[in-house]
Scaffold this active site. Structure first.
Site, short mmCIF file in Angstrom:
data_model
loop_
_atom_site.label_atom_id
_atom_site.label_comp_id
_atom_site.label_asym_id
_atom_site.label_seq_id
_atom_site.Cartn_x
_atom_site.Cartn_y
_atom_site.Cartn_z
N HIS A 278 1.85 1.97 -3.48
CA HIS A 278 0.80 2.65 -4.25
C HIS A 278 0.90 4.16 -4.06
O HIS A 278 0.79 4.93 -5.02
CB HIS A 278 -0.58 2.18 -3.79
CG HIS A 278 -1.07 0.94 -4.48
ND1 HIS A 278 -1.12 0.82 -5.85
CD2 HIS A 278 -1.56 -0.23 -3.98
CE1 HIS A 278 -1.61 -0.38 -6.17
NE2 HIS A 278 -1.88 -1.02 -5.06
N GLU B 91 0.82 -1.21 0.00
CA GLU B 91 0.00 0.00 0.00
C GLU B 91 0.86 1.27 0.00
O GLU B 91 0.53 2.25 -0.68
CB GLU B 91 -0.94 -0.01 1.22
CG GLU B 91 -1.89 -1.20 1.29
CD GLU B 91 -2.75 -1.36 0.05
OE1 GLU B 91 -2.96 -0.36 -0.66
OE2 GLU B 91 -3.20 -2.48 -0.21
#
Length: 295
Positions: free
Chosen positions: A150, A147
């Site tokens: 990202h 994450e």
């Protein structure tokens, strides 16, 4: 998947509102020129509508994620896990070269996680309560790294820009189709009749489905990059094991179609048309990509 669904839903709602406002204000009528369409004006208007929807969605993405998922932001860690999670996010954020994002937990028995935010230095990383129940700390660390990657890769910003371009062409083509049907089929030579508005709305909806395949393709491509980032911030073994943990939790036939696990993916996305609308590649392909890169 969750952050993408929230983004797309917000974008669609804003797009509809702006389109309706433009029609009520008569701005669509400005596109008429000598009984035809002013293509330059149409393209400009389409871009305004299209990018307004995607950019507003981007700026609202963190707020919508917090409210939509019921994320509880960790201000002061109250448990050993929360303390470890904050330390992990801080360490990985520094390694990725981004500002420490907000960290939150949302209540869900499924092992889920997502990251969102309008820029890499104003982001949110959230994990579900089910993540700790189904994964080891090493696997959770890899998920968090995925994450963080990202965010560091600017995926939400790039997604918003791609969505803006897609929206622009959806609105542009829908208006052309509505205008053509209004003129050719209903023989309306003065202004725009009701057929123009009805047909353009229907065309906009249908074209949006086709356009979403482009957005989903981009999302699938970026997942491989985020997996690589997660492997760098933790280890390749940890990242692969985290994906295998998802396979254990969600076997292909354990969940009904449309239900998603961590990173927004179930154990088996399927092939054909269904795969085209998936935001994430199948887990087995992601694991294979990690293992091939190791070789």
């Amino acid at each position: 998947m969750m952050r993408i669904l929230l983004f797309l839903a917000t974008n669609a709602a804003i797009l509809v509102v702006i389109s309706v406002v433009f029609r009520l204000l008569g701005i669509d009528g400005l596109l008429l020129e000598s009984g035809g369409l002013d293509m330059n004006a149409l393209l400009i208007m389409s871009a305004i509508i299209g990018f307004s929807g995607s950019l507003i969605s981007l700026f609202l993405s963190k707020m919508m994620a917090k409210r939509g998922m019921g994320v509880q932001i960790i201000e002061q860690p109250s448990t050993p896990f929360e303390r470890w999670l904050m330390e992990t996010v801080a360490r990985q954020s520094q390694a990725a070269g981004i500002k420490m994002p907000e960290v939150g937990i949302f209540d869900s028995p499924e092992p889920n996680a997502f990251a969102t935010g309008w820029n890499r230095n104003d982001a949110l990383v959230a994990v579900s309560t089910g993540l700790l129940q189904h994964m080891t700390k090493d696997e959770v660390e890899a998920v968090v790294g995925h994450e963080i990657s990202h965010v560091a890769n600017g995926d939400m910003v790039t997604l918003a820009l791609i969505q803006g371009v897609v929206n622009t062409f959806v609105v542009f083509l829908a208006r052309i189709i509505g205008h053509t049907v209004d003129r050719v089929v209903f023989k309306n030579e003065e202004g725009h009749g009701i057929a123009y508005f009805v047909v353009s709305i229907v065309a906009e909806i249908l074209l949006s489905f086709l356009a979403s395949m482009i957005v989903m393709w981009f999302s699938r491509y970026r997942e491989f990059r985020a997996d690589e980032g997660g492997a760098r911030l933790s280890s390749r073994t940890q990242m692969a094991n985290a994906l295998r943990a998802l396979q254990r939790v969600h076997q292909p036939h354990d969940l009904p179609a449309g239900e998603f696990a961590a990173f927004g993916i179930s154990g088996n996305i399927g092939e054909g048309l269904k795969a085209l609308f998936s935001s994430h590649p199948p887990l087995e392909k992601r694991i294979a990509a990690l293992e091939q890169a190791r070789d």
